[in-house]
Design a protein around this motif. Structure first.
Motif, PDB file in Angstrom:
ATOM      1  N   ARG A  82       4.563  -4.221   0.072  1.00 18.26           N
ATOM      2  CA  ARG A  82       4.120  -5.611   0.218  1.00 18.26           C
ATOM      3  C   ARG A  82       2.863  -5.681   1.094  1.00 18.26           C
ATOM      4  O   ARG A  82       2.557  -6.729   1.664  1.00 18.26           O
ATOM      5  N   ARG A  84      -1.371  -3.780   1.756  1.00 15.26           N
ATOM      6  CA  ARG A  84      -2.466  -3.015   1.159  1.00 15.26           C
ATOM      7  C   ARG A  84      -2.725  -1.742   1.966  1.00 15.26           C
ATOM      8  O   ARG A  84      -3.766  -1.093   1.766  1.00 15.26           O
TER       9      ARG A  84
ATOM     10  N   ILE B  45       9.549  -8.244   0.531  1.00 12.77           N
ATOM     11  CA  ILE B  45       9.124  -8.750  -0.785  1.00 12.77           C
ATOM     12  C   ILE B  45      10.100  -9.851  -1.208  1.00 12.77           C
ATOM     13  O   ILE B  45      11.316  -9.683  -1.124  1.00 12.77           O
ATOM     14  N   ASP B  49       6.166 -13.788  -4.639  1.00  9.34           N
ATOM     15  CA  ASP B  49       5.099 -12.850  -4.249  1.00  9.34           C
ATOM     16  C   ASP B  49       4.322 -12.385  -5.481  1.00  9.34           C
ATOM     17  O   ASP B  49       4.907 -12.078  -6.523  1.00  9.34           O
ATOM     18  N   LEU B  51       2.159  -9.363  -6.906  1.00 12.34           N
ATOM     19  CA  LEU B  51       1.986  -7.939  -6.633  1.00 12.34           C
ATOM     20  C   LEU B  51       1.091  -7.299  -7.690  1.00 12.34           C
ATOM     21  O   LEU B  51       1.054  -7.736  -8.842  1.00 12.34           O
ATOM     22  N   ARG B  96      -0.912  -7.169 -12.828  1.00  9.04           N
ATOM     23  CA  ARG B  96      -0.651  -8.207 -11.826  1.00  9.04           C
ATOM     24  C   ARG B  96       0.589  -8.985 -12.256  1.00  9.04           C
ATOM     25  O   ARG B  96       0.655  -9.461 -13.384  1.00  9.04           O
ATOM     26  N   LEU B 124       3.262  -0.262  -5.680  1.00  5.14           N
ATOM     27  CA  LEU B 124       3.199  -1.721  -5.627  1.00  5.14           C
ATOM     28  C   LEU B 124       2.333  -2.067  -4.422  1.00  5.14           C
ATOM     29  O   LEU B 124       2.419  -1.418  -3.383  1.00  5.14           O
ATOM     30  N   LYS B 125       1.540  -3.131  -4.584  1.00  8.63           N
ATOM     31  CA  LYS B 125       0.702  -3.633  -3.485  1.00  8.63           C
ATOM     32  C   LYS B 125       0.723  -5.144  -3.555  1.00  8.63           C
ATOM     33  O   LYS B 125       0.830  -5.715  -4.646  1.00  8.63           O
ATOM     34  N   VAL B 126       0.518  -5.792  -2.428  1.00  9.49           N
ATOM     35  CA  VAL B 126       0.353  -7.240  -2.478  1.00  9.49           C
ATOM     36  C   VAL B 126      -1.012  -7.539  -3.116  1.00  9.49           C
ATOM     37  O   VAL B 126      -2.011  -6.860  -2.851  1.00  9.49           O
TER      38      VAL B 126
END
Lengths: 128, 128
Positions: A82, A84, B45, B49, B51, B96, B124-126
């Motif tokens: 969650r 970067r 998470i 959200d 991601l 996304r 996974l990244k925000v």
């Protein structure tokens, strides 16, 4: 699932401590120096194109699962998925850039990139 | 530069021919089934959200350097680095998604994903 670097970032950013935590937080322009073997894969890329650049964040700590976002200790401990943060199991950087010039057959100048000099490039895609 | 899958996509899409060429062109909802070893990396998470999901497009042809975008032969032959084709030297998908629910400790339901069932998840990244 084996990665082949397709090129390397050339940047004035020399150390991880110099790289901004977030895109466009003062990231300098950079050059994407792509290997000659992939020249054909750059066909039709032009100045003005917006691309997604995937990099291998080679200095990352692969064992970190939680962190304080933006290295801000006041923010609660958060799963890396969650954030970067570059510290994560597969340290792949996702960067959105604008091509400002083509330089020779296989190099692209881009407007801003928060990756340090020598960072391996994995992929380029057209941005949506 | 060795990748460790962190989980797998669970989807009603069973074959590559079923997957839409572009995100949100009818992609179904899906479940990101993350390995238990990475439960801590999912901390905080929540539904809502947004991601970025990175996947390994395991059915891709890694030797393709040029293609007709969207498999449309009327479009000129274009370097894969200026397309979203899954056929490319390092077949990493960038998607996304919006999280719609958490299911148990390590699964996330997401609104739409154009990756087929069984696709390995890398990261996974925000989203920004």
């Amino acid at each position: 699932m084996e990665l082949r670097p397709i090129g390397v970032v050339r940047s004035s950013l020399r150390e991880r401590a110099d790289a901004p935590n977030q895109p466009h937080a003062g990231a300098p322009e950079a050059v994407l120096a792509i290997d000659d073997a992939y020249a054909d894969a750059l066909n039709r890329i032009e100045p003005g194109d917006e691309l997604i650049v995937l990099t291998w964040l080679h200095l990352a700590d692969l064992e970190v699962l939680q962190c304080h976002p933006q290295d801000d200790e006041r923010k609660p401990l958060t799963g890396v998925f969650r954030t970067r943060s570059s510290d994560r199991p597969n340290p792949i950087g996702v960067h959105r850039v604008t091509v400002t010039a083509r330089e020779g057959a296989t190099a692209l100048r881009v407007n801003a990139l928060e990756a340090i000099d020598g960072t391996p490039i994995l992929d380029l895609k057209v941005a949506l």
